[in-house]
Design a protein around this motif. Structure first.
Motif, PDB file in Angstrom:
ATOM      1  N   THR A  40       7.664   6.683  -0.460  1.00 52.92           N
ATOM      2  CA  THR A  40       8.975   6.032  -0.402  1.00 52.92           C
ATOM      3  C   THR A  40      10.106   7.010  -0.689  1.00 52.92           C
ATOM      4  O   THR A  40      11.158   6.625  -1.197  1.00 52.92           O
ATOM      5  CB  THR A  40       9.037   4.863  -1.411  1.00 52.92           C
ATOM      6  OG1 THR A  40       8.760   5.382  -2.719  1.00 52.92           O
ATOM      7  CG2 THR A  40       8.032   3.777  -1.066  1.00 52.92           C
ATOM      8  N   GLY A  41       9.898   8.270  -0.357  1.00 50.75           N
ATOM      9  CA  GLY A  41      10.891   9.298  -0.654  1.00 50.75           C
ATOM     10  C   GLY A  41      12.206   9.127   0.086  1.00 50.75           C
ATOM     11  O   GLY A  41      13.255   9.510  -0.412  1.00 50.75           O
ATOM     12  N   ARG A  83      12.813   1.461  -5.776  1.00 50.26           N
ATOM     13  CA  ARG A  83      13.842   1.859  -6.760  1.00 50.26           C
ATOM     14  C   ARG A  83      13.664   1.172  -8.084  1.00 50.26           C
ATOM     15  O   ARG A  83      13.927   1.762  -9.134  1.00 50.26           O
ATOM     16  CB  ARG A  83      15.232   1.562  -6.203  1.00 50.26           C
ATOM     17  CG  ARG A  83      15.681   2.555  -5.168  1.00 50.26           C
ATOM     18  CD  ARG A  83      17.111   2.309  -4.757  1.00 50.26           C
ATOM     19  NE  ARG A  83      17.456   3.204  -3.662  1.00 50.26           N
ATOM     20  CZ  ARG A  83      18.294   2.895  -2.694  1.00 50.26           C
ATOM     21  NH1 ARG A  83      18.901   1.730  -2.665  1.00 50.26           N
ATOM     22  NH2 ARG A  83      18.546   3.767  -1.735  1.00 50.26           N
ATOM     23  N   THR A  84      13.248  -0.091  -8.071  1.00 49.61           N
ATOM     24  CA  THR A  84      13.102  -0.825  -9.325  1.00 49.61           C
ATOM     25  C   THR A  84      11.757  -0.557  -9.994  1.00 49.61           C
ATOM     26  O   THR A  84      11.584  -0.880 -11.160  1.00 49.61           O
ATOM     27  CB  THR A  84      13.223  -2.350  -9.099  1.00 49.61           C
ATOM     28  OG1 THR A  84      12.164  -2.779  -8.243  1.00 49.61           O
ATOM     29  CG2 THR A  84      14.575  -2.707  -8.506  1.00 49.61           C
ATOM     30  N   GLY A  85      10.817   0.029  -9.216  1.00 55.03           N
ATOM     31  CA  GLY A  85       9.497   0.289  -9.776  1.00 55.03           C
ATOM     32  C   GLY A  85       8.722  -0.974 -10.062  1.00 55.03           C
ATOM     33  O   GLY A  85       7.814  -0.982 -10.882  1.00 55.03           O
ATOM     34  N   ALA A  86       9.084  -2.067  -9.392  1.00 49.97           N
ATOM     35  CA  ALA A  86       8.502  -3.367  -9.674  1.00 49.97           C
ATOM     36  C   ALA A  86       7.120  -3.580  -9.072  1.00 49.97           C
ATOM     37  O   ALA A  86       6.444  -4.513  -9.439  1.00 49.97           O
ATOM     38  CB  ALA A  86       9.443  -4.483  -9.176  1.00 49.97           C
ATOM     39  N   GLU A 138      10.768   8.250   5.685  1.00 53.70           N
ATOM     40  CA  GLU A 138       9.367   8.245   5.267  1.00 53.70           C
ATOM     41  C   GLU A 138       8.815   6.813   5.271  1.00 53.70           C
ATOM     42  O   GLU A 138       7.691   6.574   5.723  1.00 53.70           O
ATOM     43  CB  GLU A 138       9.194   8.877   3.887  1.00 53.70           C
ATOM     44  CG  GLU A 138       7.733   8.957   3.472  1.00 53.70           C
ATOM     45  CD  GLU A 138       7.519   9.621   2.124  1.00 53.70           C
ATOM     46  OE1 GLU A 138       6.377  10.061   1.886  1.00 53.70           O
ATOM     47  OE2 GLU A 138       8.465   9.702   1.311  1.00 53.70           O
ATOM     48  N   ILE A 139       9.606   5.871   4.784  1.00 49.11           N
ATOM     49  CA  ILE A 139       9.180   4.466   4.806  1.00 49.11           C
ATOM     50  C   ILE A 139       8.932   4.024   6.245  1.00 49.11           C
ATOM     51  O   ILE A 139       7.899   3.421   6.547  1.00 49.11           O
ATOM     52  CB  ILE A 139      10.226   3.556   4.120  1.00 49.11           C
ATOM     53  CG1 ILE A 139      10.277   3.845   2.616  1.00 49.11           C
ATOM     54  CG2 ILE A 139       9.919   2.085   4.388  1.00 49.11           C
ATOM     55  CD1 ILE A 139      11.434   3.191   1.884  1.00 49.11           C
ATOM     56  N   ARG A 140       9.870   4.339   7.132  1.00 49.58           N
ATOM     57  CA  ARG A 140       9.694   3.966   8.548  1.00 49.58           C
ATOM     58  C   ARG A 140       8.418   4.571   9.128  1.00 49.58           C
ATOM     59  O   ARG A 140       7.673   3.906   9.848  1.00 49.58           O
ATOM     60  CB  ARG A 140      10.901   4.413   9.367  1.00 49.58           C
ATOM     61  CG  ARG A 140      12.108   3.540   9.203  1.00 49.58           C
ATOM     62  CD  ARG A 140      13.237   3.969  10.164  1.00 49.58           C
ATOM     63  NE  ARG A 140      14.481   3.386   9.747  1.00 49.58           N
ATOM     64  CZ  ARG A 140      15.361   3.962   8.920  1.00 49.58           C
ATOM     65  NH1 ARG A 140      15.162   5.182   8.466  1.00 49.58           N
ATOM     66  NH2 ARG A 140      16.460   3.318   8.576  1.00 49.58           N
ATOM     67  N   GLU A 141       8.182   5.841   8.841  1.00 47.62           N
ATOM     68  CA  GLU A 141       6.980   6.510   9.348  1.00 47.62           C
ATOM     69  C   GLU A 141       5.727   5.832   8.823  1.00 47.62           C
ATOM     70  O   GLU A 141       4.779   5.580   9.574  1.00 47.62           O
ATOM     71  CB  GLU A 141       6.985   7.990   8.954  1.00 47.62           C
ATOM     72  CG  GLU A 141       5.739   8.743   9.339  1.00 47.62           C
ATOM     73  CD  GLU A 141       5.528   8.852  10.845  1.00 47.62           C
ATOM     74  OE1 GLU A 141       4.354   8.955  11.264  1.00 47.62           O
ATOM     75  OE2 GLU A 141       6.514   8.822  11.610  1.00 47.62           O
ATOM     76  N   ALA A 170       0.826  -1.216   0.000  1.00 47.80           N
ATOM     77  CA  ALA A 170       0.000   0.000   0.000  1.00 47.80           C
ATOM     78  C   ALA A 170       0.855   1.257   0.000  1.00 47.80           C
ATOM     79  O   ALA A 170       0.584   2.193  -0.752  1.00 47.80           O
ATOM     80  CB  ALA A 170      -0.940  -0.004   1.206  1.00 47.80           C
ATOM     81  N   LEU A 171       1.885   1.303   0.820  1.00 49.26           N
ATOM     82  CA  LEU A 171       2.689   2.536   0.865  1.00 49.26           C
ATOM     83  C   LEU A 171       3.427   2.754  -0.446  1.00 49.26           C
ATOM     84  O   LEU A 171       3.614   3.897  -0.858  1.00 49.26           O
ATOM     85  CB  LEU A 171       3.626   2.571   2.069  1.00 49.26           C
ATOM     86  CG  LEU A 171       4.963   1.864   2.058  1.00 49.26           C
ATOM     87  CD1 LEU A 171       6.041   2.715   1.422  1.00 49.26           C
ATOM     88  CD2 LEU A 171       5.364   1.580   3.485  1.00 49.26           C
ATOM     89  N   LEU A 172       3.808   1.690  -1.122  1.00 55.29           N
ATOM     90  CA  LEU A 172       4.414   1.844  -2.449  1.00 55.29           C
ATOM     91  C   LEU A 172       3.393   2.433  -3.423  1.00 55.29           C
ATOM     92  O   LEU A 172       3.720   3.339  -4.192  1.00 55.29           O
ATOM     93  CB  LEU A 172       4.938   0.500  -2.954  1.00 55.29           C
ATOM     94  CG  LEU A 172       6.236   0.045  -2.298  1.00 55.29           C
ATOM     95  CD1 LEU A 172       6.384  -1.466  -2.383  1.00 55.29           C
ATOM     96  CD2 LEU A 172       7.426   0.754  -2.929  1.00 55.29           C
TER      97      LEU A 172
END
Length: 167
Positions: free
Chosen positions: A130-131, A162-165, A135-138, A123-125
């Motif tokens: 993911t800046g 990073r890979t946009g997968a 931010e990911i931790r938050e 969901a966060l992706l």
């Protein structure tokens, strides 16, 4: 003899749940949580019951693409909406990119929190949060890992970002 809920004046309701692309018709006490409906009525035990109070995130699922805590969500409130559980992320033997990244980065130890962690990460992706690692931790702060795999969880999410997968 009537079930205890009916004896207490609570009548079961009929509802249709769409979970992982499949529709199920259930007759439930209206007080049944989505978590209990998934685990006990539909046999989808990948979603875990951790604290049962909305504090640990082990029960995270998606409703219409947004993450929710299944232990705090009544099943009747998601009737006719799209529910996705950890079982619905993979396509056959092909893992979702986040599932693959969790394996590649050893982003779990005991595995109990892993389904909720993965569902939150997906969901966060999708939300674009993911800046930075902070931010990911938050954004993952609602999911507790008692084993302390946080650094590897962040690394897995960062790799997929990073890979946009993520799909």
């Amino acid at each position: 003899m009537a079930p205890a809920s009916e004896a207490a004046g609570v009548r079961p309701v009929d509802l249709r749940l769409t979970v992982n692309g499949r529709t199920a018709r259930l007759r439930l006490d209206p007080r049944v949580t989505l978590l209990d409906a998934l685990r006990e009525r539909l046999g989808l035990t990948g979603t875990k019951k951790g604290c049962d109070r909305g504090q640990c995130g082990a029960c995270t699922v998606h409703v219409d693409g947004r993450r929710v805590l299944a232990c705090l969500t009544l099943a009747v409130t998601v009737a006719d909406r799209r529910v996705t559980t950890i079982e619905g992320l993979s396509e056959g033997d092909r893992l979702h990119p986040v599932q693959r990244a969790f394996l590649d980065h050893d982003a779990f130890q005991c595995g109990f929190c892993t389904p909720g962690q993965i569902m939150s990460a997906v969901a966060l992706l999708a939300e674009g949060h993911t800046g930075s690692d902070d931010e990911i931790r938050e954004q993952m702060s609602g999911n507790i890992c008692r084993c302390g795999a946080y650094e590897n969880i962040v690394a897995a999410i960062r790799t997929v970002a990073r890979t946009g997968a993520a799909r």
